[in-house]
Design a protein around this motif. Structure first.
Motif, PDB file in Angstrom:
ATOM      1  N   ARG A  22       0.846  -1.195   0.000  1.00 55.47           N
ATOM      2  CA  ARG A  22       0.000   0.000   0.000  1.00 55.47           C
ATOM      3  C   ARG A  22       0.875   1.235   0.000  1.00 55.47           C
ATOM      4  O   ARG A  22       2.031   1.207   0.417  1.00 55.47           O
ATOM      5  CB  ARG A  22      -0.904   0.017   1.233  1.00 55.47           C
ATOM      6  N   ALA A  23       0.278   2.351  -0.441  1.00 52.52           N
ATOM      7  CA  ALA A  23       1.006   3.619  -0.472  1.00 52.52           C
ATOM      8  C   ALA A  23       1.406   4.058   0.929  1.00 52.52           C
ATOM      9  O   ALA A  23       2.454   4.693   1.114  1.00 52.52           O
ATOM     10  CB  ALA A  23       0.145   4.694  -1.147  1.00 52.52           C
ATOM     11  N   ALA A  24       0.582   3.723   1.923  1.00 55.07           N
ATOM     12  CA  ALA A  24       0.904   4.110   3.297  1.00 55.07           C
ATOM     13  C   ALA A  24       2.212   3.473   3.758  1.00 55.07           C
ATOM     14  O   ALA A  24       2.956   4.062   4.554  1.00 55.07           O
ATOM     15  CB  ALA A  24      -0.234   3.714   4.231  1.00 55.07           C
ATOM     16  N   GLN A  25       2.522   2.266   3.271  1.00 53.99           N
ATOM     17  CA  GLN A  25       3.767   1.610   3.642  1.00 53.99           C
ATOM     18  C   GLN A  25       4.972   2.371   3.083  1.00 53.99           C
ATOM     19  O   GLN A  25       6.024   2.422   3.717  1.00 53.99           O
ATOM     20  CB  GLN A  25       3.767   0.174   3.128  1.00 53.99           C
ATOM     21  N   VAL A  26       4.807   2.964   1.905  1.00 51.68           N
ATOM     22  CA  VAL A  26       5.887   3.755   1.313  1.00 51.68           C
ATOM     23  C   VAL A  26       6.148   4.998   2.146  1.00 51.68           C
ATOM     24  O   VAL A  26       7.304   5.357   2.412  1.00 51.68           O
ATOM     25  CB  VAL A  26       5.541   4.134  -0.140  1.00 51.68           C
ATOM     26  N   ALA A  27       5.080   5.681   2.566  1.00 51.16           N
ATOM     27  CA  ALA A  27       5.235   6.878   3.392  1.00 51.16           C
ATOM     28  C   ALA A  27       5.956   6.545   4.691  1.00 51.16           C
ATOM     29  O   ALA A  27       6.821   7.302   5.156  1.00 51.16           O
ATOM     30  CB  ALA A  27       3.869   7.498   3.670  1.00 51.16           C
ATOM     31  N   SER A  28       5.623   5.399   5.280  1.00 51.46           N
ATOM     32  CA  SER A  28       6.291   4.984   6.509  1.00 51.46           C
ATOM     33  C   SER A  28       7.752   4.631   6.243  1.00 51.46           C
ATOM     34  O   SER A  28       8.644   4.987   7.018  1.00 51.46           O
ATOM     35  CB  SER A  28       5.553   3.791   7.107  1.00 51.46           C
ATOM     36  N   TYR A  29       8.011   3.922   5.141  1.00 47.60           N
ATOM     37  CA  TYR A  29       9.370   3.514   4.779  1.00 47.60           C
ATOM     38  C   TYR A  29      10.281   4.734   4.598  1.00 47.60           C
ATOM     39  O   TYR A  29      11.466   4.696   4.963  1.00 47.60           O
ATOM     40  CB  TYR A  29       9.306   2.700   3.498  1.00 47.60           C
ATOM     41  N   LEU A  30       9.719   5.809   4.061  1.00 49.05           N
ATOM     42  CA  LEU A  30      10.497   7.035   3.827  1.00 49.05           C
ATOM     43  C   LEU A  30      10.498   7.970   5.028  1.00 49.05           C
ATOM     44  O   LEU A  30      11.020   9.075   4.949  1.00 49.05           O
ATOM     45  CB  LEU A  30       9.955   7.766   2.597  1.00 49.05           C
ATOM     46  N   GLY A  31       9.907   7.536   6.137  1.00 49.43           N
ATOM     47  CA  GLY A  31       9.953   8.330   7.364  1.00 49.43           C
ATOM     48  C   GLY A  31       9.061   9.552   7.350  1.00 49.43           C
ATOM     49  O   GLY A  31       9.317  10.502   8.095  1.00 49.43           O
ATOM     50  N   LEU A  32       7.992   9.531   6.565  1.00 48.75           N
ATOM     51  CA  LEU A  32       7.105  10.692   6.467  1.00 48.75           C
ATOM     52  C   LEU A  32       5.843  10.519   7.302  1.00 48.75           C
ATOM     53  O   LEU A  32       4.796  11.082   6.989  1.00 48.75           O
ATOM     54  CB  LEU A  32       6.747  10.950   4.997  1.00 48.75           C
ATOM     55  N   VAL A  33       5.951   9.735   8.364  1.00 48.06           N
ATOM     56  CA  VAL A  33       4.865   9.606   9.333  1.00 48.06           C
ATOM     57  C   VAL A  33       5.441   9.967  10.702  1.00 48.06           C
ATOM     58  O   VAL A  33       6.639   9.823  10.935  1.00 48.06           O
ATOM     59  CB  VAL A  33       4.282   8.177   9.347  1.00 48.06           C
ATOM     60  N   PRO A  34       4.593  10.452  11.611  1.00 49.29           N
ATOM     61  CA  PRO A  34       5.115  10.920  12.902  1.00 49.29           C
ATOM     62  C   PRO A  34       5.414   9.789  13.867  1.00 49.29           C
ATOM     63  O   PRO A  34       4.807   8.720  13.818  1.00 49.29           O
ATOM     64  CB  PRO A  34       3.972  11.797  13.428  1.00 49.29           C
ATOM     65  N   ARG A  35       6.373  10.044  14.749  1.00 52.26           N
ATOM     66  CA  ARG A  35       6.554   9.155  15.888  1.00 52.26           C
ATOM     67  C   ARG A  35       5.300   9.228  16.760  1.00 52.26           C
ATOM     68  O   ARG A  35       4.611  10.243  16.781  1.00 52.26           O
ATOM     69  CB  ARG A  35       7.758   9.574  16.727  1.00 52.26           C
ATOM     70  N   GLU A  36       5.050   8.152  17.479  1.00 49.49           N
ATOM     71  CA  GLU A  36       3.873   8.156  18.350  1.00 49.49           C
ATOM     72  C   GLU A  36       4.266   7.714  19.749  1.00 49.49           C
ATOM     73  O   GLU A  36       4.996   6.742  19.936  1.00 49.49           O
ATOM     74  CB  GLU A  36       2.785   7.228  17.798  1.00 49.49           C
ATOM     75  N   TYR A  37       3.807   8.490  20.731  1.00 52.59           N
ATOM     76  CA  TYR A  37       4.042   8.183  22.132  1.00 52.59           C
ATOM     77  C   TYR A  37       2.667   8.088  22.795  1.00 52.59           C
ATOM     78  O   TYR A  37       2.156   9.069  23.331  1.00 52.59           O
ATOM     79  CB  TYR A  37       4.873   9.275  22.799  1.00 52.59           C
ATOM     80  N   SER A  38       2.044   6.939  22.718  1.00 53.83           N
ATOM     81  CA  SER A  38       0.675   6.782  23.204  1.00 53.83           C
ATOM     82  C   SER A  38       0.627   5.742  24.303  1.00 53.83           C
ATOM     83  O   SER A  38       1.341   4.733  24.282  1.00 53.83           O
ATOM     84  CB  SER A  38      -0.261   6.375  22.059  1.00 53.83           C
ATOM     85  N   SER A  39      -0.250   5.994  25.264  1.00 58.38           N
ATOM     86  CA  SER A  39      -0.425   5.056  26.364  1.00 58.38           C
ATOM     87  C   SER A  39      -1.808   5.284  26.956  1.00 58.38           C
ATOM     88  O   SER A  39      -2.165   6.422  27.283  1.00 58.38           O
ATOM     89  CB  SER A  39       0.646   5.264  27.432  1.00 58.38           C
ATOM     90  N   GLY A  40      -2.564   4.213  27.087  1.00 60.95           N
ATOM     91  CA  GLY A  40      -3.888   4.331  27.684  1.00 60.95           C
ATOM     92  C   GLY A  40      -4.782   5.269  26.897  1.00 60.95           C
ATOM     93  O   GLY A  40      -5.012   5.105  25.703  1.00 60.95           O
ATOM     94  N   GLU A  41      -5.274   6.288  27.579  1.00 61.95           N
ATOM     95  CA  GLU A  41      -6.189   7.244  26.953  1.00 61.95           C
ATOM     96  C   GLU A  41      -5.447   8.338  26.190  1.00 61.95           C
ATOM     97  O   GLU A  41      -6.060   9.102  25.445  1.00 61.95           O
ATOM     98  CB  GLU A  41      -7.069   7.912  28.028  1.00 61.95           C
ATOM     99  N   GLN A  42      -4.136   8.461  26.395  1.00 54.74           N
ATOM    100  CA  GLN A  42      -3.380   9.553  25.798  1.00 54.74           C
ATOM    101  C   GLN A  42      -2.760   9.125  24.469  1.00 54.74           C
ATOM    102  O   GLN A  42      -2.235   8.024  24.344  1.00 54.74           O
ATOM    103  CB  GLN A  42      -2.272  10.019  26.745  1.00 54.74           C
ATOM    104  N   GLN A  43      -2.826  10.027  23.505  1.00 57.34           N
ATOM    105  CA  GLN A  43      -2.199   9.797  22.205  1.00 57.34           C
ATOM    106  C   GLN A  43      -1.381  11.031  21.854  1.00 57.34           C
ATOM    107  O   GLN A  43      -1.913  12.124  21.702  1.00 57.34           O
ATOM    108  CB  GLN A  43      -3.242   9.538  21.124  1.00 57.34           C
ATOM    109  N   ARG A  44      -0.093  10.858  21.757  1.00 55.93           N
ATOM    110  CA  ARG A  44       0.798  11.975  21.448  1.00 55.93           C
ATOM    111  C   ARG A  44       1.643  11.625  20.228  1.00 55.93           C
ATOM    112  O   ARG A  44       2.207  10.538  20.151  1.00 55.93           O
ATOM    113  CB  ARG A  44       1.709  12.277  22.641  1.00 55.93           C
ATOM    114  N   ARG A  45       1.740  12.546  19.309  1.00 52.55           N
ATOM    115  CA  ARG A  45       2.537  12.359  18.099  1.00 52.55           C
ATOM    116  C   ARG A  45       3.673  13.371  18.084  1.00 52.55           C
ATOM    117  O   ARG A  45       3.493  14.527  18.458  1.00 52.55           O
ATOM    118  CB  ARG A  45       1.667  12.513  16.846  1.00 52.55           C
TER     119      ARG A  45
END
Length: 358
Positions: A237-260
């Protein structure tokens, strides 16, 4: 069937071979074709595991020419080292862990780029070094003139030497600048030759030629994109390419909190940077073919800021280019018009930028 592993290093490498009778042979040899031939030539075909590294491709090709099966594995695959002690790390322990992973099949094979794209990537690396060298030389020349109370007027990189020549520079400063001017002139010539090479690739390679039909994407970006992905079929999928090229944010999520956070570190930071620069070109252009993309990005900018919107636009460019490559079609503004799903994805995936316009 015999199996083995190699812990590769620039000068010397550690080898382990396990025979069919279970005998373990450990050797430390110089990392040269001659020494690999001396160890592996004449042996029965065996499976050999080694980590992806600078030397891995030529070593793999050489061992394959000797009749062996070679697996180049991703070094970040943690289960491959599950049997290694974390308290003590030596080359002998590393190669033992690799040999065990080879025996158990506990590894993740890395993609081995085609010979043609390895050559293209080498040309891209040389061009990037030439560009960086010219940028450093220009920055130093500007600093020297500013220190003398002079200012070089702004303009394109190609006209820098003309703008320096237009200054009324004192003789001592002119003598200081002279070596830099000669270096910049040579770099300009070499970069011109490199750009001609990539323009030729863009006309001869049908995939690169197709990608350059996308506004904001030139021969360098298209060539670098194709060299990085190598084979579109390995991405589902195209989304895999975006991830492969590092064009998606890091995610720091736990429980109810979602932080990018900021965009991911990429194995291809140069391509990542080129796509962000391409996104800035689309953002600043008035080409009617990208009007819908600009409106989409401007909607994100209104909520999250311009820089985040441009990174989201770069991610969209990466996905569009993949779809053009996969489907064998040139750029079509109607096909790439953002849908509601794209807008929702962009809001959720918006990340902090890693680069600005060039």
């Amino acid at each position: 069937m015999e199996y083995g592993a190699i812990d590769l290093h620039k000068k010397e490498s550690q080898i382990r071979i396990v025979t069919e009778r279970g005998e373990v042979l450990d050797r430390r040899i110089a990392t040269t074709r001659e020494r690999f031939t001396a160890v592996f030539e004449g042996r029965r075909p065996m499976r050999i595991l080694l980590e992806a590294s600078t030397e891995s491709e030529w070593v793999a090709q050489h061992l394959e020419a000797l009749g062996h099966e070679v697996i180049v594995a991703e070094p970040t695959f943690a289960p491959m080292y599950s049997e290694r002690s974390r308290r003590i790390k030596t080359d002998r322990r590393d190669v033992a862990a690799l040999a065990d992973a080879c025996h158990r099949g506990c590894y993740r094979a890395a993609h081995r780029r085609s010979a043609s794209q390895r050559t293209v990537q080498a040309h891209l690396n040389v061009r990037r070094e030439l560009t960086d060298s010219r940028t450093r030389a220009i920055s130093l020349a500007r600093a020297i003139t500013r220190g003398a109370g002079l200012r070089i007027r702004s303009g394109s990189t190609g006209s820098f030497l003309v703008r320096v020549a237009a200054l009324d520079v004192p003789s001592p400063i002119a003598e200081t600048l002279a070596p830099l001017q000669r270096v910049i002139a040579v770099l300009n010539d070499e970069l011109g030759t490199a750009d001609d090479r990539f323009a030729s690739i863009a006309t001869q390679d049908p995939v690169v030629a197709r990608l350059t039909t996308m506004p904001g994407i030139g021969p360098i970006t298209a060539t670098a994109y194709v060299a990085a992905l190598d084979d579109a079929a390995r991405f589902g999928r195209a989304a895999q390419v975006a991830s492969y090229l590092g064009l998606v944010p890091r995610e720091y999520s736990s429980g109810e909190q979602q932080r990018r956070g900021r965009v991911l570190r990429s194995a291809h930071p140069y391509v990542q940077s080129l796509l962000v620069q391409g996104a800035w070109r689309v953002w600043l252009s008035k080409d009617p073919r990208t009007a819908d993309l600009r409106r989409w990005a401007q909607g994100i900018a209104h909520r999250r800021g311009k820089s985040i919107a441009v990174v989201a636009l770069a991610r969209r460019l990466a996905r569009i280019l993949f779809a053009m490559w996969r489907d064998g079609v040139p750029y079509d503004a109607v096909r790439t018009r953002p849908t509601r799903a794209h807008r929702d994805t962009a809001i959720g995936e918006a990340a902090e930028p890693s680069a600005g316009p060039s």
